[in-house]
Write an enzyme that holds these catalytic residues in place. Structure first.
Site, short mmCIF file in Angstrom:
data_model
loop_
_atom_site.label_atom_id
_atom_site.label_comp_id
_atom_site.label_asym_id
_atom_site.label_seq_id
_atom_site.Cartn_x
_atom_site.Cartn_y
_atom_site.Cartn_z
N ARG A 67 0.76 9.52 11.72
CA ARG A 67 0.00 8.17 11.93
C ARG A 67 -0.99 8.30 12.94
O ARG A 67 -0.56 8.87 14.15
CB ARG A 67 1.06 7.10 12.46
CG ARG A 67 0.59 5.58 12.44
CD ARG A 67 1.64 4.57 12.44
NE ARG A 67 1.19 3.21 12.77
CZ ARG A 67 2.08 2.10 12.58
NH1 ARG A 67 3.19 2.41 12.52
NH2 ARG A 67 1.44 1.13 13.01
N PHE B 227 -5.56 2.23 7.08
CA PHE B 227 -5.14 1.01 6.71
C PHE B 227 -5.13 -0.14 7.65
O PHE B 227 -4.67 -1.19 7.15
CB PHE B 227 -3.44 1.20 6.38
CG PHE B 227 -2.57 1.86 7.44
CD1 PHE B 227 -2.42 1.19 8.57
CD2 PHE B 227 -2.40 3.09 7.32
CE1 PHE B 227 -1.50 1.75 9.62
CE2 PHE B 227 -1.60 3.83 8.24
CZ PHE B 227 -1.08 3.10 9.35
N GLU C 241 -3.31 7.20 8.64
CA GLU C 241 -2.49 8.35 8.32
C GLU C 241 -3.18 9.25 7.80
O GLU C 241 -4.17 9.53 7.12
CB GLU C 241 -1.34 8.08 7.25
CG GLU C 241 -0.07 9.00 7.44
CD GLU C 241 0.95 8.45 8.10
OE1 GLU C 241 1.96 8.79 7.97
OE2 GLU C 241 0.68 7.38 8.61
N GLU D 63 0.87 -1.17 0.07
CA GLU D 63 -0.05 0.06 0.00
C GLU D 63 0.82 1.11 -0.03
O GLU D 63 1.96 1.15 0.39
CB GLU D 63 -0.94 0.11 1.20
CG GLU D 63 -0.09 -0.10 2.67
CD GLU D 63 -1.17 -0.38 3.65
OE1 GLU D 63 -2.26 -0.44 3.49
OE2 GLU D 63 -0.47 -0.37 4.87
N LYS E 272 2.64 4.71 0.98
CA LYS E 272 3.11 5.18 2.24
C LYS E 272 2.91 6.69 2.31
O LYS E 272 3.57 7.35 1.45
CB LYS E 272 4.71 4.75 2.61
CG LYS E 272 5.02 5.21 3.80
CD LYS E 272 6.51 4.90 3.94
CE LYS E 272 7.18 5.03 5.54
NZ LYS E 272 6.81 6.51 5.95
N ARG F 127 1.24 8.13 17.23
CA ARG F 127 1.98 7.08 17.62
C ARG F 127 2.84 7.04 18.64
O ARG F 127 3.24 6.14 19.33
CB ARG F 127 3.08 6.88 16.20
CG ARG F 127 4.08 7.83 16.18
CD ARG F 127 5.07 7.66 15.10
NE ARG F 127 5.96 6.93 15.58
CZ ARG F 127 6.68 6.00 14.75
NH1 ARG F 127 6.56 5.98 13.50
NH2 ARG F 127 7.73 5.17 15.41
N ARG G 78 9.45 -3.70 15.93
CA ARG G 78 10.00 -3.38 14.51
C ARG G 78 10.49 -4.71 13.91
O ARG G 78 11.26 -5.27 14.73
CB ARG G 78 10.88 -2.38 14.53
CG ARG G 78 11.42 -1.84 13.11
CD ARG G 78 12.64 -0.95 13.12
NE ARG G 78 12.34 0.19 14.07
CZ ARG G 78 11.58 1.34 13.91
NH1 ARG G 78 11.14 1.29 12.43
NH2 ARG G 78 11.43 2.50 14.49
#
EC number: 6.5.1.1
Length: 551
Positions: free
Chosen positions: A253, A337, A298, A246, A248, A268, A414
């Site tokens: 965010r 998203f 976003e 998708e 960016k 975030r 991450r």
């Protein structure tokens, strides 16, 4: 439980830099606490009395604390300021000043953890007329009964500068060790609640089974799943098998929660910015169901249908006043998203399932409310993925995200299940720990910034000086902010508290004994001031090493 016992723990923690020793110290202390006290200690160990996501804060400035210290020890505020300047820290200044204390408090009772905690929470609720005097009164009551070491850590807690080298990871490991619980169970509970008071109390009372039952609750933000840099698409997609690819977007965010009739919007960093985005609240109220949910997306700023640079949206969400004027000048557009909760927790569902749910609950009939542009990526349509990337760049977006369609949502982690594929050079979010003033016309500005990354003990290790990418207006702004958090200045060199985060682009990572990490950056350029990020959002030394090995 006496506050002095917690202060003794603080002192022991401050005396060592070793992560395992810090973990042992906290674990042994937690075993001694009852259910009520352990919840409060879970927050106090991290230097606060509210969860990280709470909009409540102690909110006391340094000058007010200095005034209270002056009254408590029977001196002038000017002398307190001199002591802070000499010692470089309000806590150490208290040690010096309390040794010369001219006043005595008769019939004083020892401070307790409950009394300290409850008093500090009261500070956040005081407003209106005479609020300053009422706040001073509460702080003075604490400081008048405090010993020198108690005053050291009280003042540091009030000013949110505890400085004992303890972060989330150490507290998490200590809870696991104290109650013989798998670290992963504690970590998951913390990721889902973002409240160590809840985690510590549950671990004590209910053990691993209780922690495993903790889950998402609309209204309480969860740390976002994080992305790492992607290798070329042709290498990544065959490894994933099926991916959601998708666009960016270069925005902020958002995590949007609906709990009953209330809608809250978090960044975030888990900062509540609902007040700054009333039109976004209206969009969610009108174009999503009135069921409980947590969705991610976003938000970008636009003009004439084109996205504006990141700083525009940042200024927009930071605005506290004249919000209606900002709504007209900086129109916003949403791209959703993911959904983490819809009527029940969904984070353990595969991304593909979550995406299908999101598509079913979002009404995209207005231009402001959108789903992210996406395609299903497989080894058979690499060309289509590259075309999505190219079209995203052509539309002035950052690139694409590549996410494993079969994976659950993993808060705060991450990893390789969520990747970013960008056209621009890779960047690191780094924190300013010092700098050097310029010369000549720029002699009044800090022109070169010493930046650092976070190590496994949540301490900051230097990597490079960054001196390019900034205009005079930005230099003036940063210099002003650094003066506010200055620790020392000698000649042209300034050392500051680690509070300002910069996004740094670079061409290469190289070995360098000059910096504490043992590495440095070639051609570092300041891309952005990341006002949306705090010290614990800074990238890690571990990530730097991973990127170095991948070069």
């Amino acid at each position: 439980m006496k506050y002095q016992e917690l202060v003794d723990v603080y002192s022991a923690l401050e005396a060592t830099t070793k992560r395992l020793e810090k973990t042992d110290i906290i674990a042994e202390y937690l075993k001694k606490l009852d259910a009520d006290t352990i919840g409060k200690v879970g927050l106090l160990l991290l230097g606060g009395v509210f969860p990280a996501w709470s909009s409540e804060e102690i909110g006391i400035g340094a000058k007010l604390v200095e005034r209270a210290v002056a009254e408590a020890v029977g001196t002038t505020q000017a002398k307190v300021e001199d002591a802070v300047r000499d010692e470089g820290d309000i806590g150490l200044a208290c040690i010096k000043l309390y040794s010369k204390k001219s006043q005595m408090t008769f019939f004083s009772q020892p401070l307790t953890i409950n009394f300290v905690f409850d008093s500090l929470q009261k500070l956040s609720k005081i407003s209106g007329s005479r609020s300053t005097n009422r706040k001073i009164s509460i702080i003075l009551e604490l400081l008048s009964q405090a010993s020198a070491t108690e005053a050291k850590y009280l003042t540091r807690t009030i000013t949110e500068e505890l400085r004992i080298g303890v972060g989330d990871g150490i507290v998490r490991d200590a809870i696991a060790q104290a109650f013989d619980i798998d670290k992963k169970v504690v970590e998951r509970a913390q990721m889902l609640t973002n409240d160590f008071s809840v985690v510590a109390r549950t671990a004590l009372l209910e053990g691993a089974s209780g922690l495993s039952r903790l889950n998402l609750t609309p209204g309480t933000p969860v740390k976002p799943m994080l992305a790492q840099l992607s290798l070329p698409v042709a290498e990544i997609i065959p490894e994933m098998g099926t991916a959601i690819c998708e666009t960016k977007y270069d925005g902020i965010r958002l995590q949007v929660h609906r709990n009953g009739n209330e809608i809250r919007i978090f960044t975030r960093r888990l900062e509540n910015i609902t007040h700054a985005l009333p039109e976004i609240v209206e969009l969610f109220d009108e174009y999503l169901p009135h069921d409980d949910y947590i969705v991610e997306g976003e938000v970008i700023a636009t003009r004439d249908g084109k996205p504006l640079p990141f700083q525009n949206i940042l200024h927009r969400v930071r605005r506290k006043y004249n919000v209606e004027e900002a709504m007209e000048n900086v129109p916003l557009k949403l791209y959703l998203f993911d959904v983490l909760y819809y009527k029940e927790p969904m984070i353990d569902e595969p991304l593909m399932t979550r995406r299908e749910t999101l598509e079913n609950i979002v009404d995209t009939s207005v231009d402001e409310m959108n789903l992210s542009t996406m395609i299903i990526g497989t080894p058979d349509n690499i060309d289509e993925i590259e075309e999505l990337f190219n079209s995203s760049i052509a539309a002035h977006h950052e690139g694409i995200m590549i996410k494993d369609a079969s994976e659950p949502y993993i808060p705060g982690i991450r990893g390789k299940k969520m990747l970013k594929y960008k056209a621009e050079p890779e960047t690191l979010d780094m924190i300013i720990v010092g700098g050097t003033y310029g010369i000549g016309k720029r002699g009044d500005f800090v022109g070169s910034y010493l930046v650092a990354l976070r190590d496994e003990n949540d301490e900051f290790k230097t990597v490079a000086y960054a001196a390019t990418g900034l205009d005079d207006a930005t230099l003036e702004y940063l210099t002003g902010k650094m003066k506010e958090i200055e620790i020392t200045t000698k000649g042209r060199e300034i050392v500051v508290e680690p509070k300002i985060v910069l996004e740094i682009a670079f061409s290469e990572i190289v070995e360098s004994p000059e910096y504490e990490t043992g590495y440095s950056l070639r051609f570092p350029v300041v891309k952005n001031i990341r006002k949306d990020k705090g010290p614990m959002d800074v990238d890690t030394v571990e990530r730097l090493l991973s990127m170095y090995k991948a070069q």
